[in-house]
Design a protein around this motif. Structure first.
Motif, PDB file in Angstrom:
ATOM      1  N   THR A 170      30.467  49.408  39.326  1.00 16.78           N
ATOM      2  CA  THR A 170      30.425  47.973  39.586  1.00 16.78           C
ATOM      3  C   THR A 170      31.517  47.321  38.739  1.00 16.78           C
ATOM      4  OG1 THR A 170      28.058  48.043  40.025  1.00 16.78           O
ATOM      5  CG2 THR A 170      28.987  45.900  39.488  1.00 16.78           C
ATOM      6  N   SER A 171      32.274  46.395  39.333  1.00 14.77           N
ATOM      7  CA  SER A 171      33.425  45.849  38.617  1.00 14.77           C
ATOM      8  C   SER A 171      33.711  44.412  39.030  1.00 14.77           C
ATOM      9  CB  SER A 171      34.665  46.718  38.898  1.00 14.77           C
ATOM     10  OG  SER A 171      35.808  46.180  38.252  1.00 14.77           O
ATOM     11  N   ALA A 172      34.294  43.667  38.061  1.00 14.45           N
ATOM     12  CA  ALA A 172      34.749  42.293  38.319  1.00 14.45           C
ATOM     13  C   ALA A 172      36.265  42.253  38.494  1.00 14.45           C
ATOM     14  CB  ALA A 172      34.318  41.388  37.170  1.00 14.45           C
ATOM     15  N   ARG A 173      36.875  43.362  38.908  1.00 17.03           N
ATOM     16  CA  ARG A 173      38.336  43.452  39.005  1.00 17.03           C
ATOM     17  C   ARG A 173      38.911  42.826  40.274  1.00 17.03           C
ATOM     18  NH1 ARG A 173      39.357  49.727  38.809  1.00 17.03           N
ATOM     19  NH2 ARG A 173      37.590  49.573  37.381  1.00 17.03           N
ATOM     20  N   ASN A 174      38.075  42.360  41.190  1.00 17.13           N
ATOM     21  CA  ASN A 174      38.556  41.832  42.465  1.00 17.13           C
ATOM     22  C   ASN A 174      39.042  40.394  42.298  1.00 17.13           C
ATOM     23  OD1 ASN A 174      39.072  41.166  45.102  1.00 17.13           O
ATOM     24  ND2 ASN A 174      37.069  41.782  45.885  1.00 17.13           N
ATOM     25  N   ASP A 175      40.351  40.211  42.145  1.00 16.24           N
ATOM     26  CA  ASP A 175      40.918  38.874  41.912  1.00 16.24           C
ATOM     27  C   ASP A 175      40.824  37.976  43.135  1.00 16.24           C
ATOM     28  OD1 ASP A 175      41.551  39.458  39.289  1.00 16.24           O
ATOM     29  OD2 ASP A 175      43.528  40.278  39.809  1.00 16.24           O
ATOM     30  N   ASN A 176      40.470  38.542  44.293  1.00 20.76           N
ATOM     31  CA  ASN A 176      40.301  37.729  45.495  1.00 20.76           C
ATOM     32  C   ASN A 176      38.964  37.002  45.509  1.00 20.76           C
ATOM     33  OD1 ASN A 176      42.809  38.448  46.631  1.00 20.76           O
ATOM     34  ND2 ASN A 176      41.943  40.382  47.379  1.00 20.76           N
ATOM     35  N   ARG A 177      38.073  37.386  44.628  1.00 20.18           N
ATOM     36  CA  ARG A 177      36.793  36.687  44.519  1.00 20.18           C
ATOM     37  C   ARG A 177      36.959  35.465  43.617  1.00 20.18           C
ATOM     38  NH1 ARG A 177      34.580  39.106  48.643  1.00 20.18           N
ATOM     39  NH2 ARG A 177      33.731  41.184  48.317  1.00 20.18           N
ATOM     40  N   LYS A 178      36.131  34.438  43.847  1.00 19.50           N
ATOM     41  CA  LYS A 178      36.145  33.305  42.934  1.00 19.50           C
ATOM     42  C   LYS A 178      35.518  33.729  41.612  1.00 19.50           C
ATOM     43  CE  LYS A 178      31.733  31.253  44.411  1.00 19.50           C
ATOM     44  NZ  LYS A 178      31.074  30.034  44.937  1.00 19.50           N
ATOM     45  N   THR A 179      35.843  33.041  40.562  1.00 20.71           N
ATOM     46  CA  THR A 179      35.322  33.397  39.243  1.00 20.71           C
ATOM     47  C   THR A 179      33.942  32.789  39.040  1.00 20.71           C
ATOM     48  OG1 THR A 179      36.410  31.500  38.211  1.00 20.71           O
ATOM     49  CG2 THR A 179      37.608  33.604  38.236  1.00 20.71           C
ATOM     50  N   TYR A 180      33.210  33.422  38.157  1.00 23.33           N
ATOM     51  CA  TYR A 180      31.858  32.970  37.845  1.00 23.33           C
ATOM     52  C   TYR A 180      31.863  32.367  36.452  1.00 23.33           C
ATOM     53  CZ  TYR A 180      26.850  32.944  37.111  1.00 23.33           C
ATOM     54  OH  TYR A 180      25.569  32.549  36.843  1.00 23.33           O
ATOM     55  N   GLY A 181      31.220  31.229  36.274  1.00 22.16           N
ATOM     56  CA  GLY A 181      31.315  30.463  35.036  1.00 22.16           C
ATOM     57  C   GLY A 181      30.707  31.106  33.820  1.00 22.16           C
ATOM     58  N   TRP A 182      29.889  32.136  34.023  1.00 17.50           N
ATOM     59  CA  TRP A 182      29.255  32.777  32.871  1.00 17.50           C
ATOM     60  C   TRP A 182      30.306  33.203  31.857  1.00 17.50           C
ATOM     61  CZ3 TRP A 182      23.838  34.519  33.044  1.00 17.50           C
ATOM     62  CH2 TRP A 182      23.444  35.161  31.882  1.00 17.50           C
ATOM     63  N   ASN A 183      31.348  33.935  32.361  1.00 15.73           N
ATOM     64  CA  ASN A 183      32.417  34.336  31.441  1.00 15.73           C
ATOM     65  C   ASN A 183      33.790  34.277  32.103  1.00 15.73           C
ATOM     66  OD1 ASN A 183      32.236  36.504  33.130  1.00 15.73           O
ATOM     67  ND2 ASN A 183      32.111  38.047  31.525  1.00 15.73           N
ATOM     68  N   ASP A 184      33.891  33.470  33.150  1.00 16.89           N
ATOM     69  CA  ASP A 184      35.165  33.232  33.839  1.00 16.89           C
ATOM     70  C   ASP A 184      35.779  34.509  34.416  1.00 16.89           C
ATOM     71  OD1 ASP A 184      35.055  30.523  33.414  1.00 16.89           O
ATOM     72  OD2 ASP A 184      36.182  30.595  31.541  1.00 16.89           O
ATOM     73  N   GLU A 185      34.960  35.440  34.864  1.00 18.44           N
ATOM     74  CA  GLU A 185      35.432  36.634  35.555  1.00 18.44           C
ATOM     75  C   GLU A 185      35.036  36.551  37.029  1.00 18.44           C
ATOM     76  OE1 GLU A 185      34.061  40.213  33.774  1.00 18.44           O
ATOM     77  OE2 GLU A 185      35.430  40.073  32.065  1.00 18.44           O
ATOM     78  N   PRO A 186      35.754  37.285  37.900  1.00 17.79           N
ATOM     79  CA  PRO A 186      35.397  37.284  39.322  1.00 17.79           C
ATOM     80  C   PRO A 186      33.989  37.831  39.544  1.00 17.79           C
ATOM     81  CG  PRO A 186      37.600  38.169  38.997  1.00 17.79           C
ATOM     82  CD  PRO A 186      36.991  38.037  37.634  1.00 17.79           C
ATOM     83  N   PHE A 187      33.414  37.455  40.700  1.00 15.59           N
ATOM     84  CA  PHE A 187      32.116  37.997  41.077  1.00 15.59           C
ATOM     85  C   PHE A 187      32.213  39.513  41.209  1.00 15.59           C
ATOM     86  CE2 PHE A 187      31.001  33.732  41.523  1.00 15.59           C
ATOM     87  CZ  PHE A 187      29.686  33.591  41.909  1.00 15.59           C
ATOM     88  N   LEU A 188      31.088  40.190  41.017  1.00 18.18           N
ATOM     89  CA  LEU A 188      31.050  41.650  40.960  1.00 18.18           C
ATOM     90  C   LEU A 188      31.003  42.292  42.344  1.00 18.18           C
ATOM     91  CD1 LEU A 188      28.433  41.906  38.097  1.00 18.18           C
ATOM     92  CD2 LEU A 188      30.817  42.640  37.929  1.00 18.18           C
ATOM     93  N   ASP A 189      31.702  43.423  42.481  1.00 15.11           N
ATOM     94  CA  ASP A 189      31.681  44.239  43.691  1.00 15.11           C
ATOM     95  C   ASP A 189      31.437  45.691  43.319  1.00 15.11           C
ATOM     96  OD1 ASP A 189      32.210  42.347  45.779  1.00 15.11           O
ATOM     97  OD2 ASP A 189      34.283  42.213  45.070  1.00 15.11           O
ATOM     98  N   ILE A 190      31.110  46.499  44.324  1.00 11.59           N
ATOM     99  CA  ILE A 190      30.914  47.933  44.138  1.00 11.59           C
ATOM    100  C   ILE A 190      32.158  48.670  44.630  1.00 11.59           C
ATOM    101  CG2 ILE A 190      29.467  49.927  44.684  1.00 11.59           C
ATOM    102  CD1 ILE A 190      27.182  47.916  45.220  1.00 11.59           C
ATOM    103  N   TYR A 191      32.649  49.588  43.802  1.00  9.68           N
ATOM    104  CA  TYR A 191      33.847  50.365  44.107  1.00  9.68           C
ATOM    105  C   TYR A 191      33.519  51.858  44.071  1.00  9.68           C
ATOM    106  CZ  TYR A 191      36.804  46.226  43.279  1.00  9.68           C
ATOM    107  OH  TYR A 191      37.400  44.984  43.342  1.00  9.68           O
TER     108      TYR A 191
END
Length: 638
Positions: A170-191
């Motif tokens: 599971t990763s927040a590396r997808n820059d095409n996703r909008k960021t989440y305010g918890w820690n300003d990282e993209p939403f999580l996806d499965i790779y």
């Protein structure tokens, strides 16, 4: 433990979202309620800098930093908030942050403070029972070689598990996703990642849009045939959410879904029936035989914030009624990330059990329907940070663990590991045999005692004469075996580091301790100047009771002796009290008083005539009881 993974693995945290205290805190409170902890921390800090700080602001600032695992700042502001507060949970979190920052003595002081306020809390009782637990964890030895995975990024990466030759993360590396305010990282996806022959990994591949959505997706698990995948996803996808009337924030739950493999891809995604708009279910793990689904949930009826549950997977693929794993596993804190391995060892993460700071990885195993004591996996799997999502191939002894410890590439990283030594539990396999026939004895009672002589548990031998126990490494124990028509026996078991320890116990027929004149028990010793029956004495006297029950016509004269210290008259009275205590113990076990008499011999019949030069051991040999046959018994039946 906080950061982005907490949304996926703590989920609905509306209980932490406090209403605004005044207009000054309104902006910060709204950011906090939206889980935008980075921005909330900035806003609360601005209030402090402008001189508008209150105990509430200090507490909210500490909570904001706690939720993004900024341990230094969280510690600082918890200390400030607690100058005017005695909130037990805040004290507990403060102790966590101190521990995460390596301030173990100060952490223990706060834990003592917490324990005094909540003495019945499992976290408090565990600490009071073992206040010096930290050195034991740190010094128990490194059982694993741990390396940072080459596939990590500057964003959150966690959760490695393999299936069909691929690694799923599971990763927040997808820059095409909008960021989440918890820690300003993209939403999580499965790779998925494919492993090369040299041990390196190819570039991560995003799973298809049947699995990944614009919402968070989380950890995965697979059935043994690899054709069904369970995974976590936000309930927004199902259009299930609640709206807070004060903050206008929408709260989602976490749901579990399953997908079916079609060819080389995944399809037919279904929401599980155990999902509910009232609570979250997450962190799936399927047992090796495919019959049970383990997961974490904050459903009503649990012991803490999140508990670990299991539920049967029915033949038609539906999920049965969830069962809480109970207070041995679950605490008032967070228990999450269960992983059930191929040998049925349950690994999980917790901040409620005694650990090194944040979340630690623990393990236990079910034997005969009961769970072994929960153990900390130790360093280097665990650190001062959050350590979670532990998985292992028990055959290759390789696996993955996720952590936000210092030195990583991102906020959460996946670490690969190799197990070097067995974990510190020993399986004692005791086999009880008939010494004469060498056949196993079924139905014998086997009791485990710890090194201090405290009873731990009792089990009954199976058809193979076997009873199994799990104990901690290097801990001396003792097994007591009792069986009708056989002489009871106690066997010391030396502490060991072996994963399995075989102990064979041979029992003699009870008649072996009967001679024509007496019942020959192991010595019934008394402490100096005492006449009370000790635990060891009771064990031996129970043999006498057993014989007297088997031979109802047997009549015994119990004699008691003292050593030569003290006056003759005093020793006579003392020996009479000892004989009387012995008689009363036998009568208390149901033997008629007419069948056992008591006689004190004082120092008139010393076993060891050593005069004034007796050693302590020789004195003890003189302080004894003997059991003479007056009439009856097996000899009279010939």
């Amino acid at each position: 433990m906080k950061k982005l993974k907490t949304l996926l693995f703590i989920a609905l945290m509306s209980g932490l979202c406090l209403t605004a205290q005044n207009n000054n805190t309104k902006k910060a409170d709204k950011e906090f309620a939206r889980f935008e902890y980075v921005d909330a921390a900035k806003s609360y800090k601005k209030l402090v800098d402008n001189g508008d700080a209150t105990p509430y602001v200090y507490a909210q600032l500490a909570e904001s930093y706690y939720n993004i695992f900024n341990t230094v700042e969280a510690e600082k502001w918890y200390a400030k908030a607690l100058e005017s507060s005695e909130n037990p949970e805040m004290i507990y979190k403060y102790s966590e942050m101190l521990k995460a920052n390596g301030k173990y003595e100060e952490s223990n002081q706060q834990m003592e403070r917490f324990a005094s306020m909540r003495p019945s809390d499992n976290r408090a009782t565990a600490f009071r029972k073992n206040p010096n637990y930290l050195p034991k964890i740190l010094e128990q030895g490194k059982k694993f070689n741990v390396q940072n995975g080459s596939f990590n990024t500057a964003q959150s990466d966690f959760g490695g598990i393999t299936n069909d030759g691929k690694l799923y993360i599971t990763s927040a590396r997808n820059d095409n996703r909008k960021t989440y305010g918890w820690n300003d990282e993209p939403f999580l996806d499965i790779y998925t990642l494919t492993k090369n022959s040299d041990g390196s990994y190819q570039a991560a591949t995003l799973m298809n849009n049947k699995i990944n959505t614009k919402h968070h997706e989380g950890l995965v698990s697979f059935t043994p045939d690899g054709k069904t995948m369970y995974f976590s996803r936000e309930s927004y996808f199902e259009k299930d959410f609640q709206k807070d009337s004060l903050s206008s924030v929408r709260y989602s739950q976490l749901y579990l879904f399953k997908a079916t493999k079609l060819g080389s891809d995944w399809d037919t995604v279904e929401s599980l029936a155990i999902n509910s708009e009232n609570y979250s279910v997450k962190n799936p793990s399927v047992s090796a035989d495919g019959s049970t689904l383990y997961f974490s949930s904050n459903m009503p009826g649990g012991y803490g914030l999140f508990d670990i549950y299991k539920a049967p997977i029915n033949a038609d693929g539906t999920i049965g009624e969830p069962v809480n794993l109970g207070q041995k596993v679950n605490t008032e804190g967070q228990e999450m990330f269960p992983y059930i391995s191929s040998n049925n060892t349950l690994y999980f993460s917790s901040n409620g059990h005694l650990g090194l700071g944040g979340m630690d990885v623990f393990y236990t195993k079910e034997i005969d329907g009961k769970l072994a004591p929960v153990r900390n996996v130790g360093i280097p799997i665990n650190s001062n940070g959050d350590d979670f999502a532990f998985t292992i191939d028990e055959e290759s002894e390789e696996g993955f663990v996720s952590s936000n410890r210092e030195g990583g590439q991102g906020s959460d990283d996946i670490y690969t590991f190799k197990k070097l030594q067995p974990l510190c539990d020993v399986l004692i396999v005791s086999t009880v045999l008939d010494d004469k026939t060498r056949e196993p004895i079924e139905g014998a009672s086997v009791t485990l005692y710890d090194a201090e002589g405290n009873k731990v548990t009792s089990k009954t031998t199976n058809a193979e004469g076997v009873a199994e126990f799990i104990v901690e490494c290097e801990q001396d124990t003792e097994l007591e075996v009792v069986m009708e028509d056989f002489e009871s026996k106690k066997v010391p078991v030396k502490g060991s580091n072996e994963e399995e320890l075989a102990v064979q116990i041979s029992l003699d027929p009870i008649e072996k301790i009967i001679t024509p004149e007496a019942i020959v028990l192991n010595p019934i010793y008394f402490d100096f100047d005492k006449s009370n029956i000790t635990a060891q004495a009771a064990f031996e006297l129970d043999k006498l009771v057993q014989i007297m029950n088997k031979y109802p016509d047997l009549v015994i004269n119990a004699t008691s002796h003292t050593d030569s210290r003290g006056s003759e008259s005093y020793n006579q009275r003392l020996s009479q009290r000892r004989a009387k205590s012995t008689q009363q113990y036998v009568i208390s076990k149901g033997i008629d008083a007419s069948r056992i008499s008591a006689e004190g011999k004082g120092e008139s019949d010393l076993k060891v005539k050593c005069g004034a030069n007796c050693t302590d051991e020789e004195h003890q040999q003189n302080r004894r009881s003997e059991f003479l046959i007056v009439s009856g018994g097996p000899q009279s039946q010939k």
